[in-house]
Design a protein around this motif. Sequence first.
Motif, mmCIF file in Angstrom:
data_model
loop_
_atom_site.group_PDB
_atom_site.id
_atom_site.type_symbol
_atom_site.label_atom_id
_atom_site.label_comp_id
_atom_site.label_asym_id
_atom_site.label_seq_id
_atom_site.Cartn_x
_atom_site.Cartn_y
_atom_site.Cartn_z
ATOM 1 N N LEU A 170 0.787 -1.094 -0.071
ATOM 2 C CA LEU A 170 0.098 -0.219 -0.065
ATOM 3 C C LEU A 170 0.874 1.157 -0.087
ATOM 4 C CD1 LEU A 170 -2.594 1.780 0.416
ATOM 5 C CD2 LEU A 170 -2.529 1.217 2.973
ATOM 6 N N THR A 171 0.527 2.045 -1.130
ATOM 7 C CA THR A 171 1.770 3.062 -1.351
ATOM 8 C C THR A 171 0.624 4.647 -1.297
ATOM 9 O OG1 THR A 171 3.234 1.889 -2.311
ATOM 10 C CG2 THR A 171 3.409 4.473 -2.526
ATOM 11 N N ILE A 172 0.791 5.423 -0.226
ATOM 12 C CA ILE A 172 0.175 6.810 -0.510
ATOM 13 C C ILE A 172 1.228 7.661 -0.842
ATOM 14 C CG2 ILE A 172 -1.236 8.450 0.683
ATOM 15 C CD1 ILE A 172 -2.114 6.116 2.520
ATOM 16 N N LYS A 173 1.014 8.375 -1.779
ATOM 17 C CA LYS A 173 1.851 9.724 -2.189
ATOM 18 C C LYS A 173 1.298 10.951 -2.375
ATOM 19 C CE LYS A 173 5.723 10.893 -5.269
ATOM 20 N NZ LYS A 173 6.334 10.285 -6.690
ATOM 21 N N VAL A 174 1.605 12.038 -1.575
ATOM 22 C CA VAL A 174 1.281 13.281 -1.710
ATOM 23 C C VAL A 174 2.089 14.127 -2.402
ATOM 24 C CG1 VAL A 174 0.422 15.449 -0.379
ATOM 25 C CG2 VAL A 174 0.207 13.067 0.575
ATOM 26 N N ALA A 175 1.687 14.251 -3.713
ATOM 27 C CA ALA A 175 2.448 15.195 -4.624
ATOM 28 C C ALA A 175 2.037 16.684 -4.611
ATOM 29 C CB ALA A 175 2.278 14.527 -6.177
ATOM 30 N N GLU A 176 2.642 17.544 -5.597
ATOM 31 C CA GLU A 176 2.278 18.837 -5.626
ATOM 32 C C GLU A 176 0.707 19.241 -5.780
ATOM 33 O OE1 GLU A 176 3.734 22.627 -8.139
ATOM 34 O OE2 GLU A 176 5.364 21.350 -7.209
ATOM 35 N N GLU A 177 0.073 18.526 -6.873
ATOM 36 C CA GLU A 177 -1.504 18.755 -7.106
ATOM 37 C C GLU A 177 -2.099 17.617 -6.905
ATOM 38 O OE1 GLU A 177 -1.538 20.684 -10.730
ATOM 39 O OE2 GLU A 177 -0.538 22.380 -10.340
ATOM 40 N N HIS A 178 -1.743 16.248 -6.649
ATOM 41 C CA HIS A 178 -2.496 15.094 -6.468
ATOM 42 C C HIS A 178 -1.931 14.362 -5.616
ATOM 43 C CE1 HIS A 178 -3.351 16.289 -10.658
ATOM 44 N NE2 HIS A 178 -4.720 15.600 -10.796
ATOM 45 N N LEU A 179 -2.798 13.537 -5.024
ATOM 46 C CA LEU A 179 -2.465 12.263 -4.026
ATOM 47 C C LEU A 179 -2.710 11.092 -5.046
ATOM 48 C CD1 LEU A 179 -3.107 11.816 -0.688
ATOM 49 C CD2 LEU A 179 -4.518 10.206 -2.103
ATOM 50 N N MET A 180 -1.710 10.306 -4.836
ATOM 51 C CA MET A 180 -1.809 9.030 -5.673
ATOM 52 C C MET A 180 -1.987 7.895 -4.318
ATOM 53 S SD MET A 180 1.097 6.757 -7.592
ATOM 54 C CE MET A 180 1.697 6.194 -6.225
ATOM 55 N N LEU A 181 -2.920 6.819 -4.570
ATOM 56 C CA LEU A 181 -3.056 5.594 -3.739
ATOM 57 C C LEU A 181 -3.010 4.549 -4.525
ATOM 58 C CD1 LEU A 181 -4.125 4.357 -1.230
ATOM 59 C CD2 LEU A 181 -6.435 4.806 -1.912
ATOM 60 N N GLU A 182 -1.730 3.691 -4.252
ATOM 61 C CA GLU A 182 -1.418 2.417 -5.056
ATOM 62 C C GLU A 182 -1.883 1.250 -4.288
ATOM 63 O OE1 GLU A 182 1.565 2.663 -7.953
ATOM 64 O OE2 GLU A 182 2.456 1.215 -6.790
ATOM 65 N N LEU A 183 -2.460 0.116 -4.484
ATOM 66 C CA LEU A 183 -2.517 -0.974 -3.767
ATOM 67 C C LEU A 183 -2.121 -2.272 -4.983
ATOM 68 C CD1 LEU A 183 -5.324 0.583 -2.624
ATOM 69 C CD2 LEU A 183 -4.813 -1.219 -0.991
ATOM 70 N N GLU A 184 -1.315 -3.047 -4.272
ATOM 71 C CA GLU A 184 -0.664 -4.092 -4.985
ATOM 72 C C GLU A 184 -0.919 -5.401 -4.389
ATOM 73 O OE1 GLU A 184 3.362 -5.551 -6.874
ATOM 74 O OE2 GLU A 184 3.014 -3.611 -7.217
ATOM 75 N N GLY A 185 -1.687 -6.351 -4.969
ATOM 76 C CA GLY A 185 -1.599 -7.710 -4.522
ATOM 77 C C GLY A 185 -2.061 -8.895 -5.367
ATOM 78 N N LYS A 186 -2.369 -9.917 -5.055
ATOM 79 C CA LYS A 186 -2.630 -10.955 -5.917
ATOM 80 C C LYS A 186 -4.129 -11.122 -5.916
ATOM 81 C CE LYS A 186 -1.077 -15.595 -6.742
ATOM 82 N NZ LYS A 186 -0.277 -16.507 -6.441
ATOM 83 N N LYS A 187 -4.686 -11.409 -7.231
ATOM 84 C CA LYS A 187 -6.198 -11.941 -7.562
ATOM 85 C C LYS A 187 -5.997 -12.301 -8.882
ATOM 86 C CE LYS A 187 -10.920 -10.024 -7.485
ATOM 87 N NZ LYS A 187 -10.904 -10.755 -8.555
ATOM 88 N N ILE A 188 -6.830 -13.530 -8.708
ATOM 89 C CA ILE A 188 -7.143 -14.492 -10.129
ATOM 90 C C ILE A 188 -7.825 -13.687 -11.194
ATOM 91 C CG2 ILE A 188 -7.813 -16.315 -11.133
ATOM 92 C CD1 ILE A 188 -5.547 -16.602 -9.059
ATOM 93 N N ALA A 189 -8.720 -12.800 -10.943
ATOM 94 C CA ALA A 189 -9.646 -12.216 -12.025
ATOM 95 C C ALA A 189 -10.482 -10.996 -11.475
ATOM 96 C CB ALA A 189 -10.478 -13.198 -12.663
ATOM 97 N N LEU A 190 -10.750 -10.256 -12.359
ATOM 98 C CA LEU A 190 -11.382 -8.959 -12.117
ATOM 99 C C LEU A 190 -12.364 -8.670 -12.936
ATOM 100 C CD1 LEU A 190 -11.116 -6.568 -10.093
ATOM 101 C CD2 LEU A 190 -10.238 -5.229 -11.803
ATOM 102 N N SER A 191 -13.874 -9.049 -12.480
ATOM 103 C CA SER A 191 -14.974 -9.136 -13.134
ATOM 104 C C SER A 191 -15.354 -7.570 -13.949
ATOM 105 C CB SER A 191 -16.247 -9.419 -12.655
ATOM 106 O OG SER A 191 -16.669 -8.361 -12.007
ATOM 107 N N GLU A 192 -15.922 -7.422 -15.143
ATOM 108 C CA GLU A 192 -16.194 -6.249 -15.831
ATOM 109 C C GLU A 192 -16.957 -5.529 -15.050
ATOM 110 O OE1 GLU A 192 -17.986 -4.865 -20.009
ATOM 111 O OE2 GLU A 192 -17.563 -6.761 -19.861
#
Length: 194
Positions: A132-154
């Motif tokens: 889990l990465t949270i980055k506060v930049a000059e004009e935006h906030l970025m939230l990034e999550l990475e993990g394992k999952k088999i599939a993502l439905s439409e």
Amino acid sequence: MKQEQEHEQISYTLHENTAQNLSAIKLYINILSAGNKSEESKEMLTSTKEAIDNTIHELRNMCFKLMPRSLLLDTKGTFESLCEKIKTTHLIDCHLIIDGELSTLNKHLTIIIFKKTKETLNYLKKTEEIKLTIKVAEEHLMLELEGKKIALSELEVNHLHAEIDSYQGNLVITNLEKKRIRYCMSFPLEISIN
């Protein structure tokens, strides 16, 4: 502490059941309204969409009010507690990286990123560890999550995009090696909820 857990459970239930269903209905109504319809049908679809929008807005405000009080007092500590909870409850190693000062975020954005973090963690069901990465930049906030999952439905993808769009945000979902998936969300720092 018990009251805060109850608030969190109510907020989760409202969002996961009621708001998710309304968002799905709204998506289907948008698809239906794209076709040629009679004037009466168009009026009914417009009224239905307005009613759903109002209900989603009210539920969102209610969920915001039920968020943990510690979130606004100690944002970093609340995210650290969430990671600890994941480690102990689900036996998943959760790595938290915070780049920037979370205390500079406005109330609405703080609540949104906490809510989106918890929701997205539900999609990462088959995983050994989460980053889990949270980055506060000059004009935006970025939230990034990475993990394992088999599939993502439409439907899951459409719902995620619709909700992030409703916060004037952007979502990029990337499939990585070894069935890992990365959700990268960015939001403008000046976001506000009416």
